[in-house]
Write a protein that holds these residues in place. Structure first.
Motif, mmCIF file in Angstrom:
data_model
loop_
_atom_site.group_PDB
_atom_site.id
_atom_site.type_symbol
_atom_site.label_atom_id
_atom_site.label_comp_id
_atom_site.label_asym_id
_atom_site.label_seq_id
_atom_site.Cartn_x
_atom_site.Cartn_y
_atom_site.Cartn_z
ATOM 1 N N VAL A 64 44.238 26.726 37.760
ATOM 2 C CA VAL A 64 45.320 26.594 36.778
ATOM 3 C C VAL A 64 46.641 26.307 37.478
ATOM 4 C CG1 VAL A 64 46.747 27.903 35.157
ATOM 5 C CG2 VAL A 64 44.260 27.990 34.976
ATOM 6 N N ALA A 65 46.943 27.032 38.539
ATOM 7 C CA ALA A 65 48.219 26.869 39.240
ATOM 8 C C ALA A 65 48.366 25.461 39.810
ATOM 9 C CB ALA A 65 48.336 27.910 40.354
ATOM 10 N N ILE A 66 47.328 24.975 40.449
ATOM 11 C CA ILE A 66 47.400 23.633 41.045
ATOM 12 C C ILE A 66 47.542 22.568 39.966
ATOM 13 C CG2 ILE A 66 46.041 21.903 42.293
ATOM 14 C CD1 ILE A 66 44.992 24.184 44.055
ATOM 15 N N ALA A 67 46.749 22.683 38.898
ATOM 16 C CA ALA A 67 46.830 21.702 37.813
ATOM 17 C C ALA A 67 48.209 21.743 37.140
ATOM 18 C CB ALA A 67 45.729 21.964 36.785
ATOM 19 N N ALA A 118 33.888 16.003 27.598
ATOM 20 C CA ALA A 118 34.724 16.861 26.760
ATOM 21 C C ALA A 118 36.199 16.595 27.005
ATOM 22 C CB ALA A 118 34.400 18.327 27.037
ATOM 23 N N GLY A 119 36.580 16.475 28.270
ATOM 24 C CA GLY A 119 37.987 16.213 28.593
ATOM 25 C C GLY A 119 38.450 14.859 28.103
ATOM 26 N N ILE A 120 37.622 13.848 28.264
ATOM 27 C CA ILE A 120 37.983 12.511 27.792
ATOM 28 C C ILE A 120 38.190 12.513 26.280
ATOM 29 C CG2 ILE A 120 37.111 10.162 27.487
ATOM 30 C CD1 ILE A 120 38.184 10.731 30.267
ATOM 31 N N THR A 121 37.400 13.322 25.568
ATOM 32 C CA THR A 121 37.558 13.416 24.115
ATOM 33 C C THR A 121 38.947 13.921 23.756
ATOM 34 O OG1 THR A 121 35.197 13.886 23.868
ATOM 35 C CG2 THR A 121 36.621 14.430 22.016
ATOM 36 N N VAL A 124 40.678 16.393 36.009
ATOM 37 C CA VAL A 124 40.391 15.899 37.359
ATOM 38 C C VAL A 124 40.366 17.046 38.361
ATOM 39 C CG1 VAL A 124 41.200 14.401 39.214
ATOM 40 C CG2 VAL A 124 41.344 13.631 36.840
ATOM 41 N N VAL A 125 41.323 17.964 38.238
ATOM 42 C CA VAL A 125 41.350 19.108 39.147
ATOM 43 C C VAL A 125 40.114 19.982 38.928
ATOM 44 C CG1 VAL A 125 42.581 21.216 39.779
ATOM 45 C CG2 VAL A 125 43.860 19.114 39.335
#
Length: 740
Positions: free
Chosen positions: A213-216, A290-293, A325-326
Motif C-alpha cells: 500500500v505504501a509503495i503504491a 479485475a483491475g482492468i475492469t 501493477v505494484v
C-alpha cells in the motif's frame, strides 16, 4: 510473465522501493496540484454563468455575491448599528478603507423593512454582499471578508458577526479535507493491519500488505500530480480522500487474494517456490482482469461535462493502475522470498471445501464460517435464493422513488462551523433564499419601454410557489438598499428581476421550484404582453439546477458506456457472453439497493455523489465478479461444473468477504470528513460493498451460475456439465495452474 516475477523476485522488490524513492524526490506531490475553485464543480458552458456575466456587463452593477457578511442580534440592531452597516458599505464602495481596495463594491440589506415571508424578524439582521474584481482568488475573497470583519465590524455581547456564502464554504470544505486526510490515512492503515492480521493470525501478512500500500500510494500520489501538471488540469481537494481509500482498499483486496491462495498451497505441502509460482499463475490473471475492469470503468468519466468528474475518473483510474501493477509484481515476488514466515507464528492449514465441511461433526463445525453453508444452500435451492435476493434488493431500491439531488455547499458543513453558523443566523432574520438570490434577465430592443408588461411579469413571478420576494423594474421605492437603477440597463435593452426563494437556495426544494419557474417563464412573459425578449437566469440556484441536469445527462450517457466496458472486459476474460450479462445485472441491482437505502437515510444527496458511487460500486462489484467466477471457471477444469460452483464459491467466499469488509471499512472512514458529501459517499459505498460481498457474491451469483449452468460460458467452450477426467479427488494445485 508470471514465472518471471518469481524468478526476478529480488530485482522486483528492490526496483519498487527505488521507484517510490525516485517518485518522492523527483516528482511533485498531489498537494501541489489542488484546486479550491468552484469552477470544477459546474459545467464549463453553463448558461447561468453566461447570464451572470452578461448581467454584470449590461447593467454595470452586480446583484450576485458569493461572499457575505452577516450581522444579527436577536434583541435587535440599534439604529446606530444599522447606520454603521450602511456607512461601512459606502466606504468600501469608495475604496476608502485602507488594505481592502480589492473589494470592488458592497451592498447592504437589513430586515428593518419588508414583510413575511421575505423577513422572519424585524430589525435584527443585516447582510452585506461583497463584490470583488475578477482577479481576486476565491480563497482570498473569504479571507478579505474575515479580516474586514475582525478589523472594522465590532462584536456585541448579544449579537453574532460572521462570513458566509459559497466562496467561504468552498474554502472551509477544502480545509476540512486537508485536516482530516491524515486521520483517514492512519485509520485506514490501522484497519488494514487489524483485518489482515486477524484473518491470517500472523505478523508478516499485514506487513506485506501495508508495504505494498505504501509503495503504491507514494508512486500514484506523485504520478497523478505530474500527469496533472503536464495535461493542464488540477486535482480538486474533494477527489484525494476517495483516491486514497480506493487505492488502500484495492491493494489490500489483491494482497488478500494472493495471501489466501499462497497459504492454501503451502498447507497442501507445496515448497515455497512452487507455491509462489502456482499462486502467481492462478491469481495474477484474475487480479489483472479485475483491475482492468475497475480502470476501464472509472476512465469512462472522462466523457463527463463536469471538470470535477473529468478529473475524478482518470484520477481513480490512475490510482488503480498503479495499485494493480505494484500488486501483481511486488506481492508475488515477496511471497517467493519470505514464504511461510509471512504466516508466523501460525502454520498454514488446509481450508475445507463445502463437501468436506458438510461431513464435519457439530463440534468440528463450531467457528466454521457460515458463508460456506450459505453457498451450499444457494447451490442446492438456486431459484429460492435468486427470488429471495431479488426481492430484498427490490425492496431496498424502493427508496430511489424519494431521491432528490441538491448542492448543499454551506449547509453541508458541520454544525458549529463559522460559515454554516453565519448562514443559519442570516436565515433566522431573512428567508433562506436571501443568502443566494436568483436573477432573471430579460433582453430585447428597448424592453425598458414596456413598463406595464415588466410590472405584470414581476407580479406573476412573485405568485410562483417557492418565491418569497421579487424586486424588479416595478419597484417603487427602493427596498433594503437596492438601487432602482440596478433593475434596468443603461441602454434600455435589458431588465432584470431579483428573485428570493423561500427555501435553502442550494437545497432540493428551491432547485425544484426554480426548475418549474424556468419552465413557466416563456408563458409568463407572453401572458404579460412582453414581446421580442429573451429570458435567462443567473445565480447559484439556477446554476445548481443546470449542473444537476447536466450531471444526470452525463449519467444517462456514461452509464451505458461503463456497463459496455465492463461487459467487454468480462467477456474477454471469461470467454463468454452469457455470464457477464447476469453478473453485471447483479452489480446494478446492488447499486440500486445501496442508493435506495441512502435516499431513505439522507432524503437528499449531493448531486455528484450518485454518479461517483455508481461507477465505483458497479466497477468494484465486477472486480469481485472476476475473482469469484474466475475461480469457478478454474475449478470447472478439474471437476463437473455442479461441483465446481460450490467448491470455488466456498473457497473464495472468505477472501471476498474479508476483502469487501476491508474496502467497505476503508470507504466508511471517508465519513470522518465532517462534510455531507463525504458522509453520503461513506454510507452508500459501505452499504453497497457489504451488499456485494455478503449477498451478491455469496448467494446470488452462485445461485445464478447454478441455474444457467454450462450455458454461462456460451459461446466459448470452457464450461461443460462434466469435466473430462474430473473426479472427486482434486488434482495437484500446480496442474490447476497449468504447471507440471
Amino acid at each position: 510473465m508470471t514465472d518471471l516475477v518469481v524468478r526476478l523476485r529480488w530485482v522486483v522488490v528492490c526496483g519498487w522501493i527505488l521507484a517510490a524513492v525516485a517518485a518522492v524526490r523527483l516528482l511533485p506531490a498531489i498537494e501541489d496540484a489542488h484546486s479550491g475553485a468552484l469552477g470544477a464543480l459546474v459545467p464549463r458552458d453553463a448558461a447561468a454563468v453566461k447570464a451572470e456575466i452578461a448581467s454584470k456587463t449590461r447593467f454595470g452593477f452586480p446583484l450576485l455575491s458569493r461572499t457575505l457578511i452577516v450581522q444579527r442580534d436577536p434583541r435587535g440592531l440599534s439604529a446606530a448599528e444599522q447606520a454603521a452597516v450602511v456607512e461601512r458599505a459606502v466606504r468600501l464602495n469608495r475604496h476608502a478603507v485602507p488594505g481592502f481596495e480589492r473589494i470592488a463594491a458592497a451592498l447592504p440589506v437589513t430586515n428593518a423593512i419588508g414583510s413575511a415571508p421575505f423577513v422572519r424578524e424585524r430589525g435584527t439582521t443585516a447582510i452585506t454582499y461583497l463584490f470583488f474584481a475578477p482577479d481576486v482568488d476565491v480563497g482570498d475573497r473569504a479571507d478579505l471578508a474575515r479580516r474586514f470583519v475582525e478589523e472594522h465590524v465590532p462584536a456585541t455581547p448579544t449579537g453574532t458577526v460572521g462570513v458566509t456564502g459559497q466562496a467561504a464554504a468552498a474554502g472551509e470544505q477544502s480545509d476540512l479535507v486537508a485536516r482530516w486526510l491524515p486521520v483517514i490515512e492512519l485509520a485506514t492503515i490501522a484497519l488494514v493491519a487489524m483485518a489482515v492480521g486477524a484473518r491470517f493470525m500472523a505478523v508478516g501478512a499485514p506487513l506485506l500488505t501495508l508495504a505494498t500500500v505504501a509503495i503504491a500510494y507514494l508512486i500514484s500520489n506523485h504520478i497523478a500530480a505530474w500527469v496533472g501538471q503536464r495535461l493542464g488540469f488540477v486535482v480538486p481537494r474533494e477527489v484525494e480522500p476517495i483516491m486514497v481509500v480506493l487505492l488502500f482498499g484495492v491493494v489490500t483486496d489483491y494482497s488478500i487474494f494472493y495471501l489466501s491462495r499462497f497459504r492454501a498451497l503451502l498447507a497442501d505441502g507445496l515448497p515455497r517456490m512452487s507455491a509462489a509460482r502456482a499462486t502467481t499463475r492462478q491469481m495474477s490473471p484474475i487480479i489483472f482482469a479485475a483491475g482492468i475492469t475497475v480502470i476501464a470503468a472509472t476512465a469512462t468519466l472522462m466523457a463527463a461535462q463536469l471538470d470535477f468528474l473529468r478529473v475524478f475518473g482518470p484520477g481513480l483510474a490512475l490510482s488503480v493502475l498503479v495499485a494493480l501493477v505494484v500488486s501483481v509484481t511486488l506481492v508475488p515476488a515477496t511471497l517467493a522470498i519470505v514464504g511461510r514466515a509471512l504466516f508466523w507464528p501460525r502454520r498454514p492449514q488446509v481450508e475445507l471445501s463445502v463437501d468436506e465441511a458438510a461431513e464435519e461433526t457439530p463440534t468440528e463445525q463450531v467457528g466454521r464460517a457460515r458463508r460456506s453453508r450459505a453457498v451450499r444452500l444457494a447451490c442446492e435451492r438456486p431459484w429460492t435464493a435468486v427470488a429471495g435476493c431479488v426481492l430484498l434488493l427490490a425492496v431496498a431500491s424502493a427508496g430511489l422513488v424519494n431521491l432528490r439531488l441538491a448542492n448543499p455547499v454551506v449547509r453541508g458543513l458541520p454544525p458549529g462551523n463559522p460559515v454554516r453558523e453565519a448562514y443559519a443566523q442570516a436565515a433566522k432574520g431573512f428567508t433562506p433564499g436571501m443568502l443566494s438570490p436568483t436573477v432573471l434577465v430579460l433582453s430585447g430592443h428597448d424592453v425598458a419601454a414596456q413598463r406595464h408588461g415588466l410590472a405584470q411579469l414581476q407580479r406573476e413571478l412573485a405568485r410562483q410557489p417557492g418565491v418569497a420576494l421579487v424586486l424588479g423594474p416595478a419597484l417603487r421605492p427602493p427596498v433594503g438598499g437596492l438601487r432602482l437603477g440596478a433593475t434596468v440597463s443603461r441602454d434600455g435593452d435589458a431588465a432584470r428581476y431579483f428573485i428570493v426563494m423561500t427555501d435553502d437556495p442550494l437545497g432540493a426544494a428551491a432547485i425544484d421550484a426554480l426548475r418549474r419557474i424556468r419552465e413557466r417563464v416563456p408563458g409568463l412573459v407572453s401572458a404579460a404582453g412582453l414581446t421580442h425578449v429573451q429570458a435567462s437566469m443567473a445565480g447559484d440556484t439556477a446554476l445548481s439546477a443546470e449542473t444537476i441536469d447536466k450531471t444526470l445527462g452525463d449519467l444517462e450517457r456514461i452509464a451505458p458506456m461503463t456497463l459496455l466496458v465492463i461487459l467487454l472486459v468480462l467477456s474477454v476474460y471469461l470467454r463468454a457472453l452469457v455470464a457477464p450479462l447476469y453478473l453485471i445485472a447483479a452489480s446494478v441491482l446492488g447499486f440500486a439497493a445501496a442508493m435506495g437505502i441512502g435516499a431513505l437515510i439522507f432524503g437528499q444527496l449531493t448531486y455528484y455523489v450518485p454518479f461517483a458511487v455508481a461507477v465505483l460500486l458497479v466497477s468494484l462489484g465486477s472486480d469481485y465478479n472476476v475473482f469469484l467466477v474466475g475461480r469457478m471457471w478454474q475449478e470447472a477444469q478439474v471437476r463437473p461444473l455442479a461441483e465446481a460452483i460450490p467448491v470455488a464459491a466456498s473457497r473464495a467466499a472468505k477472501a471476498i468477504t474479508l476483502a469487501g469488509a476491508v474496502l467497505a471499512g476503508s470507504f466508511a472512514l471517508i465519513g470522518l470528513v465532517p462534510v455531507s458529501a463525504f458522509r453520503e459517499i461513506a454510507v452508500l459505498m459501505t452499504v453497497g460493498l457489504l451488499i456485494d460481498a455478503l449477498l451478491l457474491r455469496t448467494i446470488l451469483v452462485p445461485a445464478l451460475v447454478t441455474i444457467v449452468g454450462a450455458r454461462s460460458g456460451w459461446p466459448g467452450g470452457r464450461l461443460s456439465d462434466t469435466a473430462p477426467g474430473a473426479g472427486l479427488v482434486p488434482v495437484a494445485p500446480e496442474k490447476v495452474a497449468g504447471g507440471g
